[in-house]
Design a protein around this motif. Structure first.
Motif, PDB file in Angstrom:
ATOM      1  N   LEU A  99       0.806  -1.218   0.000  1.00 22.50           N
ATOM      2  CA  LEU A  99       0.000   0.000   0.000  1.00 22.50           C
ATOM      3  C   LEU A  99       0.850   1.283   0.000  1.00 22.50           C
ATOM      4  CD1 LEU A  99      -2.793  -1.020   2.530  1.00 22.50           C
ATOM      5  CD2 LEU A  99      -2.936  -0.914   0.039  1.00 22.50           C
ATOM      6  N   ARG A 100       2.144   1.162   0.156  1.00 23.61           N
ATOM      7  CA  ARG A 100       2.986   2.355   0.289  1.00 23.61           C
ATOM      8  C   ARG A 100       2.992   3.242  -0.954  1.00 23.61           C
ATOM      9  NH1 ARG A 100       7.916   0.166   4.009  1.00 23.61           N
ATOM     10  NH2 ARG A 100       6.623   0.020   5.890  1.00 23.61           N
ATOM     11  N   ASP A 101       3.031   2.667  -2.144  1.00 22.97           N
ATOM     12  CA  ASP A 101       3.026   3.488  -3.360  1.00 22.97           C
ATOM     13  C   ASP A 101       1.735   4.300  -3.468  1.00 22.97           C
ATOM     14  OD1 ASP A 101       5.535   2.621  -4.091  1.00 22.97           O
ATOM     15  OD2 ASP A 101       4.806   1.121  -5.510  1.00 22.97           O
ATOM     16  N   GLU A 102       0.613   3.672  -3.153  1.00 24.62           N
ATOM     17  CA  GLU A 102      -0.669   4.367  -3.193  1.00 24.62           C
ATOM     18  C   GLU A 102      -0.685   5.510  -2.165  1.00 24.62           C
ATOM     19  OE1 GLU A 102      -5.413   3.456  -2.446  1.00 24.62           O
ATOM     20  OE2 GLU A 102      -4.020   1.772  -2.540  1.00 24.62           O
ATOM     21  N   PHE A 103      -0.207   5.234  -0.968  1.00 28.30           N
ATOM     22  CA  PHE A 103      -0.128   6.241   0.092  1.00 28.30           C
ATOM     23  C   PHE A 103       0.719   7.435  -0.355  1.00 28.30           C
ATOM     24  CE2 PHE A 103       2.395   7.839   3.707  1.00 28.30           C
ATOM     25  CZ  PHE A 103       1.395   8.263   4.573  1.00 28.30           C
ATOM     26  N   LEU A 104       1.904   7.164  -0.884  1.00 30.06           N
ATOM     27  CA  LEU A 104       2.810   8.236  -1.302  1.00 30.06           C
ATOM     28  C   LEU A 104       2.254   9.018  -2.491  1.00 30.06           C
ATOM     29  CD1 LEU A 104       6.211   6.407  -0.813  1.00 30.06           C
ATOM     30  CD2 LEU A 104       5.232   8.232   0.616  1.00 30.06           C
ATOM     31  N   ALA A 105       1.568   8.335  -3.404  1.00 29.63           N
ATOM     32  CA  ALA A 105       0.960   9.027  -4.551  1.00 29.63           C
ATOM     33  C   ALA A 105      -0.117   9.990  -4.064  1.00 29.63           C
ATOM     34  CB  ALA A 105       0.383   8.018  -5.541  1.00 29.63           C
ATOM     35  N   GLU A 106      -0.955   9.555  -3.143  1.00 30.47           N
ATOM     36  CA  GLU A 106      -1.989  10.436  -2.601  1.00 30.47           C
ATOM     37  C   GLU A 106      -1.365  11.603  -1.843  1.00 30.47           C
ATOM     38  OE1 GLU A 106      -5.027   8.468  -0.331  1.00 30.47           O
ATOM     39  OE2 GLU A 106      -5.333   6.971  -1.883  1.00 30.47           O
ATOM     40  N   LEU A 107      -0.357  11.311  -1.057  1.00 26.71           N
ATOM     41  CA  LEU A 107       0.311  12.349  -0.277  1.00 26.71           C
ATOM     42  C   LEU A 107       0.865  13.438  -1.185  1.00 26.71           C
ATOM     43  CD1 LEU A 107       1.379  13.438   2.420  1.00 26.71           C
ATOM     44  CD2 LEU A 107       3.366  11.936   2.129  1.00 26.71           C
ATOM     45  N   GLY A 108       1.394  13.046  -2.316  1.00 24.16           N
ATOM     46  CA  GLY A 108       1.978  14.006  -3.245  1.00 24.16           C
ATOM     47  C   GLY A 108       0.981  14.970  -3.863  1.00 24.16           C
ATOM     48  N   THR A 109      -0.312  14.678  -3.749  1.00 25.01           N
ATOM     49  CA  THR A 109      -1.329  15.549  -4.338  1.00 25.01           C
ATOM     50  C   THR A 109      -1.901  16.547  -3.343  1.00 25.01           C
ATOM     51  OG1 THR A 109      -3.218  14.100  -3.828  1.00 25.01           O
ATOM     52  CG2 THR A 109      -2.030  13.700  -5.915  1.00 25.01           C
ATOM     53  N   LEU A 110      -1.444  16.498  -2.101  1.00 23.79           N
ATOM     54  CA  LEU A 110      -2.085  17.279  -1.033  1.00 23.79           C
ATOM     55  C   LEU A 110      -1.250  18.465  -0.570  1.00 23.79           C
ATOM     56  CD1 LEU A 110      -3.291  14.317   1.166  1.00 23.79           C
ATOM     57  CD2 LEU A 110      -4.642  15.667  -0.419  1.00 23.79           C
ATOM     58  N   SER A 111      -1.963  19.419   0.002  1.00 22.31           N
ATOM     59  CA  SER A 111      -1.324  20.496   0.750  1.00 22.31           C
ATOM     60  C   SER A 111      -1.906  20.447   2.160  1.00 22.31           C
ATOM     61  CB  SER A 111      -1.614  21.844   0.080  1.00 22.31           C
ATOM     62  OG  SER A 111      -3.007  22.083   0.053  1.00 22.31           O
ATOM     63  N   ASP A 112      -1.540  21.387   2.992  1.00 19.85           N
ATOM     64  CA  ASP A 112      -2.077  21.429   4.350  1.00 19.85           C
ATOM     65  C   ASP A 112      -3.574  21.693   4.320  1.00 19.85           C
ATOM     66  OD1 ASP A 112       0.409  21.018   5.393  1.00 19.85           O
ATOM     67  OD2 ASP A 112       0.800  23.119   5.849  1.00 19.85           O
ATOM     68  N   GLY A 113      -4.221  21.433   5.436  1.00 17.38           N
ATOM     69  CA  GLY A 113      -5.633  21.770   5.560  1.00 17.38           C
ATOM     70  C   GLY A 113      -6.524  20.551   5.608  1.00 17.38           C
ATOM     71  N   GLY A 114      -7.805  20.778   5.314  1.00 20.12           N
ATOM     72  CA  GLY A 114      -8.823  19.746   5.418  1.00 20.12           C
ATOM     73  C   GLY A 114      -8.540  18.479   4.640  1.00 20.12           C
ATOM     74  N   PRO A 115      -8.201  18.565   3.348  1.00 19.27           N
ATOM     75  CA  PRO A 115      -7.920  17.337   2.603  1.00 19.27           C
ATOM     76  C   PRO A 115      -6.766  16.528   3.212  1.00 19.27           C
ATOM     77  CG  PRO A 115      -8.325  19.109   1.072  1.00 19.27           C
ATOM     78  CD  PRO A 115      -8.248  19.729   2.459  1.00 19.27           C
ATOM     79  N   PHE A 116      -5.746  17.203   3.723  1.00 22.50           N
ATOM     80  CA  PHE A 116      -4.642  16.488   4.350  1.00 22.50           C
ATOM     81  C   PHE A 116      -5.118  15.762   5.598  1.00 22.50           C
ATOM     82  CE2 PHE A 116      -1.181  16.206   7.430  1.00 22.50           C
ATOM     83  CZ  PHE A 116      -0.297  15.416   6.711  1.00 22.50           C
ATOM     84  N   GLU A 117      -5.968  16.411   6.396  1.00 22.38           N
ATOM     85  CA  GLU A 117      -6.479  15.787   7.622  1.00 22.38           C
ATOM     86  C   GLU A 117      -7.323  14.560   7.284  1.00 22.38           C
ATOM     87  OE1 GLU A 117      -5.572  16.531  10.729  1.00 22.38           O
ATOM     88  OE2 GLU A 117      -4.284  18.102   9.915  1.00 22.38           O
ATOM     89  N   VAL A 118      -8.164  14.644   6.262  1.00 24.80           N
ATOM     90  CA  VAL A 118      -8.972  13.490   5.836  1.00 24.80           C
ATOM     91  C   VAL A 118      -8.045  12.370   5.354  1.00 24.80           C
ATOM     92  CG1 VAL A 118     -10.638  12.673   4.098  1.00 24.80           C
ATOM     93  CG2 VAL A 118     -11.026  14.844   5.303  1.00 24.80           C
ATOM     94  N   PHE A 119      -7.036  12.713   4.564  1.00 25.51           N
ATOM     95  CA  PHE A 119      -6.045  11.739   4.088  1.00 25.51           C
ATOM     96  C   PHE A 119      -5.385  11.028   5.262  1.00 25.51           C
ATOM     97  CE2 PHE A 119      -1.423  11.303   3.573  1.00 25.51           C
ATOM     98  CZ  PHE A 119      -1.346  10.344   2.567  1.00 25.51           C
ATOM     99  N   LEU A 120      -4.917  11.797   6.242  1.00 22.11           N
ATOM    100  CA  LEU A 120      -4.214  11.209   7.381  1.00 22.11           C
ATOM    101  C   LEU A 120      -5.164  10.348   8.214  1.00 22.11           C
ATOM    102  CD1 LEU A 120      -1.360  11.115   8.394  1.00 22.11           C
ATOM    103  CD2 LEU A 120      -1.826  13.130   9.789  1.00 22.11           C
ATOM    104  N   ASP A 121      -6.390  10.812   8.412  1.00 25.03           N
ATOM    105  CA  ASP A 121      -7.372  10.000   9.141  1.00 25.03           C
ATOM    106  C   ASP A 121      -7.622   8.678   8.426  1.00 25.03           C
ATOM    107  OD1 ASP A 121      -7.749  11.947  11.102  1.00 25.03           O
ATOM    108  OD2 ASP A 121      -9.551  12.779  10.155  1.00 25.03           O
ATOM    109  N   HIS A 122      -7.788   8.727   7.115  1.00 25.23           N
ATOM    110  CA  HIS A 122      -8.050   7.521   6.320  1.00 25.23           C
ATOM    111  C   HIS A 122      -6.904   6.515   6.451  1.00 25.23           C
ATOM    112  CE1 HIS A 122      -8.933   4.927   2.908  1.00 25.23           C
ATOM    113  NE2 HIS A 122      -7.747   5.224   2.419  1.00 25.23           N
TER     114      HIS A 122
END
Length: 120
Positions: free
Chosen positions: A40-63
Motif C-alpha cells: 500500500l505504500r506506493d498508493e499512500f505516497l501518490a496520494e500524499l503528493g497531491t495534497l497540501s495542508d488543511g482539510g484534505p490532508f487531515e482526511v487523508f491522514l485520518d483515512h
C-alpha cells in the motif's frame, strides 16, 4: 507534525469507551508510512503528493491512520474492533476541533477523488 493533546485525548477516550487497546501508531505521515503494509505504500505516497495542508490532508491522514490501525489487528474480530476504535478516535478529534463531523459520503467522495486525480 507532533500529535496534539486533543488527539491523544481522543485516542484515550476511544480506547476507554470501546475497551480496545491503542496500537500506538502515531497519526503522522511517518508513523502511518512505517506501519503500512508494503503493497500500500506506493498508493499512500501518490496520494500524499497531491495534497497540501488543511482539510484534505487531515482526511487523508485520518483515512490512512485508520487503515494501519485495522491492519495491525490479527483476526477478523480484532479488525472490527480496531475499525470501531479508529472511527471513534477520528470522530472525537474532529469534534475537539470544534468542527462538525464530515459526512461519510463526503469523505468517501474525497478519497475516491485521489484515485481520479492519479489517473489524469
Amino acid at each position: 507534525m507532533p500529535e496534539t493533546d486533543a488527539w491523544r485525548e481522543a485516542v484515550r477516550e476511544a480506547a476507554e469507551e470501546l475497551g480496545h487497546r491503542d496500537p500506538g501508531i502515531p497519526r503522522t505521515v511517518a508513523g502511518v508510512q512505517d506501519a503500512l503494509r508494503q503493497e500500500l505504500r506506493d498508493e499512500f505516497l501518490a496520494e500524499l503528493g497531491t495534497l497540501s495542508d488543511g482539510g484534505p490532508f487531515e482526511v487523508f491522514l485520518d483515512h490512512w491512520w485508520t487503515q494501519v490501525v485495522v491492519d495491525a489487528a490479527t483476526d477478523e474480530q480484532g479488525r472490527d474492533a480496531a475499525l470501531d476504535f479508529a472511527d471513534l478516535a477520528v470522530s472525537l478529534r474532529i469534534l475537539s476541533d470544534g468542527r462538525p463531523p464530515v459526512p461519510t459520503a463526503e469523505v468517501e467522495a474525497l478519497i475516491s477523488s485521489f484515485g481520479t486525480a492519479e489517473a489524469q
